[in-house]
Design an enzyme around this catalytic site. Structure first.
Site, PDB file in Angstrom:
ATOM      1  N   GLU A 130      64.862  45.611  24.978  1.00  0.00           N
ATOM      2  CA  GLU A 130      63.532  46.116  25.376  1.00  0.00           C
ATOM      3  C   GLU A 130      63.399  47.441  25.418  1.00  0.00           C
ATOM      4  OE1 GLU A 130      60.455  44.907  25.580  1.00  0.00           O
ATOM      5  OE2 GLU A 130      61.337  42.993  25.826  1.00  0.00           O
ATOM      6  N   HIS A 139      60.552  46.059  15.556  1.00  0.00           N
ATOM      7  CA  HIS A 139      61.377  44.587  15.456  1.00  0.00           C
ATOM      8  C   HIS A 139      62.641  44.699  13.706  1.00  0.00           C
ATOM      9  CE1 HIS A 139      59.068  42.558  18.393  1.00  0.00           C
ATOM     10  NE2 HIS A 139      60.388  42.576  18.619  1.00  0.00           N
TER      11      HIS A 139
HETATM   12  N1  TQI Z   1      58.225  40.102  24.459  1.00  0.00           N
HETATM   13  C1  TQI Z   1      58.076  40.367  22.764  1.00  0.00           C
HETATM   14  C2  TQI Z   1      58.904  41.306  22.287  1.00  0.00           C
HETATM   15  O1  TQI Z   1      59.662  42.499  22.875  1.00  0.00           O
HETATM   16  C3  TQI Z   1      56.925  41.279  23.272  1.00  0.00           C
HETATM   17  C4  TQI Z   1      56.385  41.870  21.841  1.00  0.00           C
HETATM   18  C5  TQI Z   1      56.393  41.210  20.874  1.00  0.00           C
HETATM   19  C6  TQI Z   1      56.688  43.309  21.068  1.00  0.00           C
HETATM   20  N2  TQI Z   1      55.896  42.136  19.996  1.00  0.00           N
HETATM   21  C7  TQI Z   1      56.379  42.938  20.424  1.00  0.00           C
HETATM   22  C8  TQI Z   1      57.321  44.197  21.842  1.00  0.00           C
HETATM   23  C9  TQI Z   1      56.791  44.612  19.491  1.00  0.00           C
HETATM   24  C10 TQI Z   1      57.281  45.750  21.836  1.00  0.00           C
HETATM   25  C11 TQI Z   1      56.905  45.529  19.813  1.00  0.00           C
HETATM   26  O2  TQI Z   1      59.099  41.196  21.719  1.00  0.00           O
HETATM   27  S1  TQI Z   1      58.923  38.641  24.079  1.00  0.00           S
HETATM   28  C12 TQI Z   1      62.971  38.973  22.464  1.00  0.00           C
HETATM   29  C13 TQI Z   1      64.136  38.250  21.559  1.00  0.00           C
HETATM   30  C14 TQI Z   1      61.217  38.875  23.464  1.00  0.00           C
HETATM   31  C15 TQI Z   1      61.535  38.825  22.947  1.00  0.00           C
HETATM   32  O3  TQI Z   1      58.999  38.558  25.599  1.00  0.00           O
HETATM   33  O4  TQI Z   1      59.013  37.279  23.413  1.00  0.00           O
HETATM   34  C16 TQI Z   1      63.210  39.066  23.336  1.00  0.00           C
HETATM   35  C17 TQI Z   1      61.603  39.454  24.812  1.00  0.00           C
HETATM   36  F1  TQI Z   1      63.722  39.258  20.469  1.00  0.00           F
HETATM   37  F2  TQI Z   1      64.547  37.676  21.684  1.00  0.00           F
HETATM   38  F3  TQI Z   1      62.558  37.463  20.526  1.00  0.00           F
HETATM   39  C18 TQI Z   1      62.326  39.899  24.645  1.00  0.00           C
HETATM   40 CL1  TQI Z   1      64.977  40.331  23.295  1.00  0.00          CL
HETATM   41 ZN    ZN Z   2      61.150  42.528  20.653  1.00  0.00          ZN
END
Ligand code: TQI
Ligand code: ZN
Ligand code: CA
Ligand code: ZN
Length: 172
Positions: A130, A139
């Site tokens: 985050e 990503h």
């Molecule tokens: N939260 C999503 C993420 O942090 C939220 C999200 C989706 C997002 N698309 C985004 C945030 C684009 C910013 C920009 O990716 S989650 C992971 C991982 C999440 C997911 O709760 O799904 C991690 C939180 F990468 F593993 F998928 C932490 Cl490490």
């Molecule tokens: Zn993310």
């Protein structure tokens, strides 16, 4: 390969010191000292790879980044959903908000691979990911990268991959 948010927003290049505050912990049972230590380690991953540095401050008013735990609908249109699903979300620069789902079985500091809950999630791993978003990374398509959009429960993943490092160094 790493990515950025649309328009590649970043914190001002001249601003090398960012502050953060752990502002809302009413919804979690994890104690403050543990949270401070976990988030400090997560920020250190990114300060080691850049010329940025991060300092915890006690007041949200003095903070560039605010961190809080919330359950369900918490007023920003992105409701949390109970164990697993969405674990946390962070907004792009220079918003600074970083929210965590209080309903997760967070493991803060311990060995997540030995956690009794099969939905246990490593807090530090999610925080490192985050913080990447908070700094402007989107990503990555690289499975080994911190910014790859998949995390396995009961797994710790906190080391930046070279893809994360090249991405952040090209932004700052
Ligand atoms: N939260 C999503 C993420 O942090 C939220 C999200 C989706 C997002 N698309 C985004 C945030 C684009 C910013 C920009 O990716 S989650 C992971 C991982 C999440 C997911 O709760 O799904 C991690 C939180 F990468 F593993 F998928 C932490 Cl490490
Ligand atoms: Zn993310
Ligand atoms: Ca959830
Ligand atoms: Zn939120």
């Amino acid at each position: 390969l790493y990515s950025y948010f649309p328009g590649s927003p970043s914190w001002p290049r001249s601003k090398k010191s960012l502050t953060y505050a752990i502002t809302d912990t009413r919804a979690t049972s994890i104690d403050r000292a543990t949270l401070s230590a976990v988030f400090a380690r997560a920020f250190a991953r990114w300060s080691e790879a850049t010329t940025l540095n991060f300092t915890e401050v006690s007041s949200a008013r003095d903070a560039d980044i605010t961190i809080g735990f919330y359950a369900g609908d918490h007023g920003d249109g992105e409701a949390f959903d109970g164990p697993l699903g969405t674990l946390a979300h962070a907004f792009s620069p220079t918003d600074g908000r970083f929210h965590l789902d209080a309903a997760e079985a967070w493991v803060a500091g311990g060995d997540v691979s030995r956690a009794s809950s099969d939905v246990a999630v490593d807090l530090e791993s999610v925080a490192v990911h985050e913080i990447g978003h908070l700094l402007g990374l989107g990503h990555s398509s690289e499975p080994g990268a911190i910014m790859y959009p998949t995390i396995t429960s009961r797994t710790k993943k906190v080391d930046l991959a070279s893809d994360d490092v090249v991405g952040i160094q090209s932004l700052y």
